[in-house]
Design an enzyme around this catalytic site. Structure first.
Site, mmCIF file in Angstrom:
data_model
loop_
_atom_site.group_PDB
_atom_site.id
_atom_site.type_symbol
_atom_site.label_atom_id
_atom_site.label_comp_id
_atom_site.label_asym_id
_atom_site.label_seq_id
_atom_site.Cartn_x
_atom_site.Cartn_y
_atom_site.Cartn_z
ATOM 1 N N GLU A 50 25.596 -39.673 -17.069
ATOM 2 C CA GLU A 50 24.334 -39.734 -16.844
ATOM 3 C C GLU A 50 23.585 -38.648 -17.644
ATOM 4 O O GLU A 50 23.877 -37.589 -17.450
ATOM 5 C CB GLU A 50 23.999 -39.629 -15.276
ATOM 6 C CG GLU A 50 22.633 -39.777 -14.844
ATOM 7 C CD GLU A 50 22.183 -39.249 -13.397
ATOM 8 O OE1 GLU A 50 22.859 -38.616 -12.926
ATOM 9 O OE2 GLU A 50 21.198 -39.493 -13.185
ATOM 10 N N ARG A 277 39.478 -34.666 -11.700
ATOM 11 C CA ARG A 277 38.777 -33.778 -12.754
ATOM 12 C C ARG A 277 39.175 -32.553 -13.080
ATOM 13 O O ARG A 277 40.223 -31.999 -12.363
ATOM 14 C CB ARG A 277 37.203 -33.773 -12.141
ATOM 15 C CG ARG A 277 37.387 -32.845 -11.013
ATOM 16 C CD ARG A 277 36.040 -32.917 -10.205
ATOM 17 N NE ARG A 277 34.972 -32.979 -11.062
ATOM 18 C CZ ARG A 277 33.629 -33.644 -10.889
ATOM 19 N NH1 ARG A 277 33.769 -34.122 -9.618
ATOM 20 N NH2 ARG A 277 32.647 -33.840 -11.714
ATOM 21 N N LYS A 287 27.248 -29.544 -12.459
ATOM 22 C CA LYS A 287 26.126 -29.709 -13.250
ATOM 23 C C LYS A 287 24.866 -29.001 -13.024
ATOM 24 O O LYS A 287 24.013 -28.633 -13.441
ATOM 25 C CB LYS A 287 25.762 -31.335 -13.671
ATOM 26 C CG LYS A 287 26.137 -31.888 -14.988
ATOM 27 C CD LYS A 287 25.541 -33.156 -15.043
ATOM 28 C CE LYS A 287 26.339 -34.159 -15.967
ATOM 29 N NZ LYS A 287 25.693 -35.467 -16.064
#
Length: 577
Positions: A50, A277, A287
């Site tokens: 994104e 992850r 983020k």
RNA sequence: UGUCUGAUGGUGUAACUGGCAACACGUCUGAUUCUGGAUCAGAAGAGUCCAGGUUCGAGCCCUGGUCGGACAACCA
């Protein structure tokens, strides 16, 4: 297909990337699919960021995985921007993401793609789902929807609008698109099951109204699809076979498959596979929190060399190869992984050791006067550029009467195993002469101001004809020849292994390392680096790897310390205490 | 709480349809070295979360626990 050795294969890709991949659980799943003849035996992956922030080392792992897998099976990888939320996304991020992926050494299939390219198709499919009676327009407020979704223990309550006719739903949905309603007035929801144990299946939202300009479609749309509705359909449109994402999307998989079943017209299906992850010690990967560090100026920007962003790491001096090797080394699995940052550091050292030219630099200078060296004489000595790479050649370095050495290479009262300079002791000046310290000159406050030494002319080049052994070799620069440079020493950004480990009422900000950046405004480097360009890497002998910062300019060099050299002295020193 | 998911040396990953638990990093020796770097040689370190079961044989299969993680937004 027997031995584990056979499971390793050599992969070559576009550029010069060549790695040996060890099989992971995703390989096994893909091979099952291939063996079963699924999806025309193709492998087509995608990397779907994104554009709402900069990519970090965790994304690098995902990029290496997705592109690596495709290369391994002669498939393709799409770069697709998941841009379904105009309020958070920006072209600045799109550009940085493209740059980062390329820099890592990967080439995506064709042009970059955007979820927003498919808005029309997505809309049409939504109409189709409404027509089949599996979606409806809901007038409840966000708050009502959330409340009526129930809890993990209590089933949800069906919306009073759930059983509208297909005609009415269609009419309202078209009017939503036309912009007849304000933000939040209506949403389109899939009609699944308000009692499902998986709360994502309790009539999830497909579209919401957002009257905001989109970075690509402008004001064309005022309704935007949600991730769950968009993602799988985009995969489907692009012919993706394996949609690889992180573990937190595991619970989304039933929904991913449900939407696909609504629109699929053949047996072809992308398959979602989840892996864990990456977490790194002393590193923040969220983020949102990285954005806070940038916005509140705890760092100089997304590409601050202390940031775990790809752009930060790049500016720090890491190479694409080292990151790819790192991704390979840490592997892919489903259990939570917390990797020691030192593992990453190992990877750069290993890579830079082979490619970085050696150079001498003195960070904390201590003046040395060679009392028996003629005042105006200059000696030119040969120095090897890179002992690991014979092709790197050699250069001349200048020796003269006044030198600078590293302050910590001299001790007035040395401990036992200290074999650098001390009063009465002898060391080798790298590539030059044996030098003995005769006198320590101090200022009024008692600080060591300079050293008076003598050199042995017979030891030119670093060896004495009498065969006497000198254990220590130290680096130095000639005072009249050295050029000044700013050197930035970076350390981990957080003091705690887990930056989130905080006391009541504190935040990760409280765990910031106050010494994560130390600027040495006036260090000395040998003149051979005068023309170095930003991002050029060097090994400053005995100190570490340094690269030229993007702030650097001709005549005003700035170096970033990428990482130190492995230091076994500090271990001995500690053990001695 | 529910769902999903995971558990293998200090760290991370392996172990094909059950067959002596392997590799990398780290650690420790020693050699070598004009970078206390690099390199080379070698060693130590887990008996696979626990308890049962199946089996000649279980890290892999079965049952029951324990512990960890993810998710539960008009974010992705």
């Amino acid at each position: 297909m027997g031995s584990p050795e056979e499971k390793k294969e050599s992969i070559a890709s576009e550029g010069d990337i060549k790695t040996t991949k060890a099989a992971n659980f995703i390989n096994n799943l893909i091979e099952e699919d291939l063996a079963a003849g699924k999806n025309g035996k193709r492998v087509h992956t995608r990397f779907p960021p994104e554009p709402n922030g900069y990519l970090h080392i965790g994304h690098a792992k995902s990029i290496c995985l997705n592109f690596g897998l495709a290369q391994q099976y002669n498939g393709l990888t799409n770069l697709r921007f998941d841009d379904t939320n105009p309020t958070k996304e920006d072209v600045e991020y799109v550009d940085s993401i493209k740059e980062d992926v390329q820099w890592l050494g990967f080439k995506w299939n064709d042009q970059e793609l955007y979820a927003s390219d498919y808005f029309e198709q997505l809309f049409e499919w939504a109409v189709k789902i409404i027509q089949s009676g599996n979606a409806y327009v809901d007038d409840q407020t966000a708050e009502e929807i959330s409340r009526n979704r129930g809890t993990v223990t209590k089933p949800g309550i069906e919306s009073p609008y759930r059983n509208r006719s297909v005609e009415e739903n269609l009419d309202l949905f078209y009017r939503m698109r036309k912009g007849e309603f304000p933000d939040g007035a209506k949403v389109l929801r899939a009609k699944i099951d308000m009692a499902d144990n998986n709360m994502l299946m309790r009539d999830p939202l497909m579209y919401r109204i957002i009257h905001a300009d989109h970075h690509r479609t402008g004001d064309k749309w005022c309704i935007y699809p949600m991730y769950d509705y968009a993602h799988g359909q985009c995969d489907y449109l692009e012919g993706i076979t394996h949609s690889i994402c992180t573990l937190e999307f595991e619970i989304h998989r039933p929904l991913y498959n449900w939407f696909l079943d609504q629109i699929a017209t053949s047996d072809y299906r992308p398959r979602q596979i989840e892996f864990s992850r990456l977490n790194l010690t002393y590193t923040m990967m969220s983020k949102r929190k990285l954005l806070k560090l940038v916005e509140d100026k705890y760092v100089s920007g997304w590409d601050d060399p202390r940031m775990p962003t790809i752009s930060g790491i790049r500016r720090r001096g890491y190479t694409p190869e080292s990151i790819r090797n790192f991704a390979e080394m840490i592997g892919v699995a489903k259990r939570d992984q917390l990797i020691d940052v030192s593992q990453l550091e190992y990877c750069v050292r290993e890579d830079l050791n082979k490619r970085a030219n050696r150079v001498m630099a003195v960070l904390n200078p201590l003046k040395v006067v060679i009392t028996n060296y003629p005042d105006d004489q200059v000696d030119e000595l040969d120095a090897i550029n890179n002992p690991e790479d014979p092709n790197a050649g050699s250069r001349k370095i200048q020796f003269s009467k006044v030198l600078y050495i590293e302050r910590e290479d001299f001790m007035e009262n040395p401990p036992k195993k200290f074999f650098r300079l001390f009063p009465g002791g002898e060391v080798r000046m790298r590539y030059a002469y044996f030098v003995r310290c005769n006198e320590v000159i101090k200022d009024e406050e008692g600080n060591i101001a300079e050293l008076h030494c003598t050199y042995d002319p017979a030891s030119r080049g670093g060896n004495s004809p009498d065969g006497r052994k000198v254990k220590g070799t130290i680096h130095w620069v000639s005072a009249q020849h050295a050029i000044e440079a700013e050197v930035r020493l970076f350390d981990r950004l957080f003091v705690k292994e887990n930056p989130e480990d905080v006391a009541e009422g504190q935040s990760f900000i409280d765990n910031l390392n106050p010494d994560s950046l130390i600027v040495l405004p006036k260090a000395y480097v040998e003149p051979s680096v005068a023309d170095a360009k930003p991002l050029d890497s060097f090994q400053f002998e005995r100190l570490g790897y340094f690269c030229v910062d993007t702030d650097s300019a001709k005549g005003k060099l700035v170096f970033n310390r990428t990482t130190t050299l492995k230091d076994s002295w500090s271990k001995i020193e500690k053990a001695g205490q």
